[in-house]
Design an enzyme around this catalytic site. Structure first.
Site, PDB file in Angstrom:
ATOM      1  N   HIS A 197       0.789  -1.236   0.000  1.00 47.32           N
ATOM      2  CA  HIS A 197       0.000   0.000   0.000  1.00 47.32           C
ATOM      3  C   HIS A 197       0.823   1.289   0.000  1.00 47.32           C
ATOM      4  O   HIS A 197       0.276   2.354  -0.199  1.00 47.32           O
ATOM      5  CB  HIS A 197      -0.970   0.029   1.189  1.00 47.32           C
ATOM      6  CG  HIS A 197      -0.298   0.335   2.504  1.00 47.32           C
ATOM      7  ND1 HIS A 197       0.468  -0.575   3.175  1.00 47.32           N
ATOM      8  CD2 HIS A 197      -0.277   1.452   3.248  1.00 47.32           C
ATOM      9  CE1 HIS A 197       0.924  -0.032   4.298  1.00 47.32           C
ATOM     10  NE2 HIS A 197       0.494   1.200   4.357  1.00 47.32           N
TER      11      HIS A 197
HETATM   12  N1  UDP Z   1      -3.839  -5.164   8.950  1.00 44.63           N
HETATM   13  C1  UDP Z   1      -5.062  -5.816   9.073  1.00 44.63           C
HETATM   14  N2  UDP Z   1      -5.704  -6.203   7.923  1.00 44.63           N
HETATM   15  C2  UDP Z   1      -5.182  -6.006   6.676  1.00 44.63           C
HETATM   16  C3  UDP Z   1      -3.916  -5.366   6.560  1.00 44.63           C
HETATM   17  C4  UDP Z   1      -3.285  -4.951   7.714  1.00 44.63           C
HETATM   18  O1  UDP Z   1      -5.551  -6.026  10.185  1.00 44.63           O
HETATM   19  O2  UDP Z   1      -5.815  -6.391   5.688  1.00 44.63           O
HETATM   20  C5  UDP Z   1      -3.165  -4.723  10.168  1.00 44.63           C
HETATM   21  C6  UDP Z   1      -1.793  -5.317  10.355  1.00 44.63           C
HETATM   22  O3  UDP Z   1      -1.883  -6.567  11.011  1.00 44.63           O
HETATM   23  C7  UDP Z   1      -1.092  -4.264  11.181  1.00 44.63           C
HETATM   24  C8  UDP Z   1      -1.684  -2.993  10.669  1.00 44.63           C
HETATM   25  O4  UDP Z   1      -2.924  -3.332  10.054  1.00 44.63           O
HETATM   26  O5  UDP Z   1      -1.408  -4.409  12.557  1.00 44.63           O
HETATM   27  C9  UDP Z   1      -0.744  -2.359   9.682  1.00 44.63           C
HETATM   28  O6  UDP Z   1      -1.377  -1.370   9.011  1.00 44.63           O
HETATM   29  P1  UDP Z   1      -0.822  -0.774   7.646  1.00 44.63           P
HETATM   30  O7  UDP Z   1      -0.056  -1.799   6.920  1.00 44.63           O
HETATM   31  O8  UDP Z   1      -2.002  -0.148   6.988  1.00 44.63           O
HETATM   32  O9  UDP Z   1       0.103   0.425   8.127  1.00 44.63           O
HETATM   33  P2  UDP Z   1       1.638   0.553   8.543  1.00 44.63           P
HETATM   34  O10 UDP Z   1       1.925  -0.433   9.618  1.00 44.63           O
HETATM   35  O11 UDP Z   1       2.449   0.355   7.313  1.00 44.63           O
HETATM   36  O12 UDP Z   1       1.740   1.946   9.045  1.00 44.63           O
END
Ligand code: UDP
Length: 343
Positions: free
Chosen positions: A207
């Site tokens: 993403h």
């Molecule tokens: N997550 C989730 N479902 C999904 C994708 C991600 O529950 O389909 C959770 C993942 O386990 C983690 C968090 O969302 O706890 C991460 O979010 P994201 O990847 O959007 O953001 P980042 O961590 O890169 O800031």
């Protein structure tokens, strides 16, 4: 004694997950009155509501409904809407999480109104200023009073930038959340629904702006995923889905599903042979489940996962020898955050 008022600003999926751990810890003490403002940055039921339900988060007191548009416009609209909320709530602390536009908007409004800011997940750096998240992190850290660092590298980064007071090494609140969810996630039937076997698939997410900025970059990542042996499950972020569709990027051969809830995600993590992701949170969650990760980026903020052999960059060298990582803590990072807020 009057309870301390905390105004929590959230807006994006990973922030609901981090805030849930701290909200529970705040409630346990009985010494705080927390209000939550949801900016609306992530608003779909499967990017927002499901996390409030599964993590027992009370509904937000304020919902601003702001999403879309350019980074400047989105951040500006959030600031405009947050200011009256802060004036009405008159909090003792504004609590912000991570590195999104919601984080920066909350921090800037609080700083201008001279309300002390506490930043959970402070000090992370990719050293890549082309990342919108890097700008959000640096600016938020430099106006925060309390900076809660999940890792030793984060502490070092802040000290190098001359930020030396208010630093607390607390561990990772995402580990707290993971422990809270792990037992319940065992009841998820997602492997059965997708026809997957334990250890017989890879789990991927994509993403980040740098990976979805043009058709050829996204197509190169998708090609890499399609070349992996065995099923690759891809819970697809709505932004990535829209772009892939618009550019005609071929997703065939991948098990593409809508974004999943937190419990299904932990079940998918527990059974995966490998995780391939550009998500910050998933790189660590892969380690929490002791599943090796490939990071689909040119660098990572979570350098200890690479040093400990659980993560590697997709175009980088192979895994280093494996060891455990201590610094994420013992699942009580949120209690440490709350103790510092109480003073
Ligand atoms: N997550 C989730 N479902 C999904 C994708 C991600 O529950 O389909 C959770 C993942 O386990 C983690 C968090 O969302 O706890 C991460 O979010 P994201 O990847 O959007 O953001 P980042 O961590 O890169 O800031």
């Amino acid at each position: 004694m009057a309870r301390l008022r905390v105004l929590t600003v959230v807006g994006a999926r990973p922030q609901f997950i981090k805030a849930a751990a701290v909200s529970r810890a705040l409630a346990r003490t009985g010494s705080f009155r927390e209000s939550m403002v949801h900016t609306g940055q992530h608003f779909d039921p499967d990017m927002s509501d499901v996390f409030f339900e599964e993590l027992d988060l009370p509904p937000p007191s304020h919902f601003l409904g702001i999403h879309g548009g350019g980074h400047g416009a989105m951040t500006g609209r959030m600031m405009e809407a947050l200011e009256p909320v802060m004036l009405a709530e008159r909090p003792d602390w504004v609590l912000v999480y991570g590195d999104t536009n919601s984080t920066l908007a909350g921090a800037l409004v609080a700083a201008k109104r001279q309300i002390p800011i506490a930043h959970v997940e402070a000090g992370l750096r990719s050293f890549n200023r082309a990342m919108p998240e890097e700008i959000n992190r640096v600016l938020t850290d430099h106006v925060s009073t309390l900076l809660f660092c999940p890792t030793a590298a984060a502490l070092d980064n802040l000290r190098r930038e001359g930020v030396t007071s208010g630093l607390h090494a607390v561990g990772d609140v995402m580990y707290d959340s993971c422990l809270h969810a792990r037992a319940r996630s065992a009841r998820s039937d997602i492997l059965c629904r997708l026809g997957l076997s334990e250890g017989g698939y890879r789990l991927a997410t994509v993403h980040r702006a740098e990976n979805t900025r043009d058709a050829s970059t996204l197509a190169a990542i998708v090609d890499y995923l399609r070349r992996q042996p065995g099923p690759v499950v891809l819970p697809l972020h709505p932004g990535t889905r829209e772009k892939a569709g618009g550019w005609g990027v071929d997703l065939s051969g991948l098990t593409v599903i809508p974004p999943v809830g937190y419990l299904d995600m932990h079940r998918l993590l527990a059974g995966a042979a490998q995780v391939m992701t550009d998500s910050g949170g998933l790189q660590k969650e892969a380690y929490f489940h002791r599943v090796p990760c490939v990071t689909l980026r040119g660098e990572t903020e979570w350098t200890e996962t690479i040093a400990a052999g659980w993560n590697r960059l997709w175009r980088g060298p192979d895994y280093l020898p494996r060891r455990d990582i201590d610094e994420y803590g013992d699942g009580r990072a949120a209690d440490k955050v709350v103790a510092a807020l109480a003073g």
